[in-house]
Scaffold this active site. Structure first.
Site, short mmCIF file in Angstrom:
data_model
loop_
_atom_site.label_atom_id
_atom_site.label_comp_id
_atom_site.label_asym_id
_atom_site.label_seq_id
_atom_site.Cartn_x
_atom_site.Cartn_y
_atom_site.Cartn_z
CG LEU A 164 -1.95 -1.07 1.38
CD1 LEU A 164 -2.68 -0.93 2.71
CD2 LEU A 164 -2.94 -1.04 0.23
CG ASP A 165 0.45 4.30 -2.93
OD1 ASP A 165 1.22 3.43 -3.39
OD2 ASP A 165 -0.39 4.90 -3.61
CG MET A 166 4.31 6.84 3.67
SD MET A 166 5.72 7.96 3.64
CE MET A 166 4.95 9.45 2.98
NE ARG A 200 -1.96 8.57 -4.69
CZ ARG A 200 -0.70 8.76 -4.34
NH1 ARG A 200 0.06 7.72 -3.97
NH2 ARG A 200 -0.18 9.97 -4.34
#
Length: 322
Positions: free
Chosen positions: A137-139, A236
């Site tokens: 998962l992205d930060m 996104r």
């Protein structure tokens, strides 16, 4: 430090005529195809004592031998950190990742990542490539991740990602009012000018995102998304591509705009949302050992709950049907 791997098997009649790489994937299913292919290429895997090419066909009765080293993570530091563990057994861990936590070490984050935390929590996981991390998962994205505690579990879970049997659903708040749900089926690759960004590109890899509307507000929409593929920054990029960028997305959100007539509280909430409003809400897998279908859901994080509360109040103030 490395773990020595020694394997042997005789090619059975049912694999006669199969390519070497296909046959060894069936003979040694506890190891990934890519790992076995590396061993074929570097000579660690032999056929009757001789190196062979991946595409070479087998006649049956050959002795397949593997004498290889499996890298163990020892260059990364084990760091104590709180882990929100939703489920754990001998094979897997399900973790609810907070915002701000990087999953895997990279420039600027060498010893404060989820991987470092996993090495401290369970030192044995160093025996598993990437400390058992199967997907990322992205930060600044929150929510559910699965971590494999054994090589066998990791191989099986990676296969579920690849054959799309792993279910991943997200919730997000986007800018703009959607008329309804839909699907974005647009290939993705690296941005042509900014290599840190991803983009919809004609010759990119397949990327498919399904979305449906949960609630509409005056200038925003709360949506649920389901991934078929797992490209970097996929949700996104896809939402930005159809002109509904995620609230708070610093990379793909475009120029920041405030709706007219909003309350001071909502104005501050939108301005202070410095991360994309994206949460991995539900995860569904087949257990790598038992084959049982299992699913978990976790609540939205506080910042998204508060944002939605303010959006609801704004809609009620302006008498907008939701």
């Amino acid at each position: 430090m490395a773990e020595q791997v020694q394997l042997s098997a005789t090619v059975p009649d049912e694999l006669i005529g199969k390519r070497l790489d296909q046959a060894v994937a069936e003979l040694f299913p506890e190891y990934s195809r890519s790992r076995l292919q590396v061993w074929i290429k570097d000579g660690s895997l032999t056929v009757d004592g001789k190196t062979r090419r991946m595409r070479d066909k087998l006649m049956g009765g050959e002795l397949i031998s593997v004498n290889a080293e499996l890298d163990v993570i020892d260059s990364f530091k084990a760091v104590e950190m709180p882990l929100d563990i939703v489920f754990e057994d001998d094979h897997i861990m399900i973790i609810n990742k907070p915002a701000g936590l990087v999953v895997h070490p990279a420039a600027g984050h060498w010893d404060d990542t989820l991987l470092n935390g996993l090495l401290h929590y369970n030192p044995d996981i160093a025996q598993v490539p990437r400390a058992g991390i199967v997907h990322r998962l992205d930060m600044d994205t929150t929510g559910l991740m699965v971590v494999a505690k054994t090589i066998q579990a990791q191989t099986e879970l990676v296969a579920q990602l690849q054959d799309r049997s792993m279910g991943r659903e997200y919730e997000a708040v986007v800018n703009g009012v959607m008329t309804g749900g839909g699907t974005v089926d647009e290939p993705m690759g690296r941005h042509s000018r900014n290599r840190q960004k991803m983009a919809v590109v004609g010759l990119g890899k397949e990327a498919v995102t399904h979305y449906r509307v949960l609630q509409k507000f005056r200038a925003h929409t709360h949506i649920r998304l389901k991934l078929e593929t797992g490209r970097t920054h996929q949700i996104r990029v896809h939402m930005s591509h159809i002109n509904y960028p995620l609230v708070g997305d610093q990379m793909y959100g475009g120029r920041f705009r405030l709706p007219k007539g909003i309350s001071r509280e909502l104005q501050l909430m939108l301005k202070n949302m410095q991360r994309q409003a994206l949460h991995a809400k539900r995860l569904e897998i087949f257990h790598p050992e038992t084959g049982e279908q299992m699913a978990w859901e976790v609540d939205l994080p506080d910042d998204m709950v508060q944002l939605l509360d303010q959006l609801k109040q704004d809609a009620e103030t302006h008498e907008i049907d939701q």
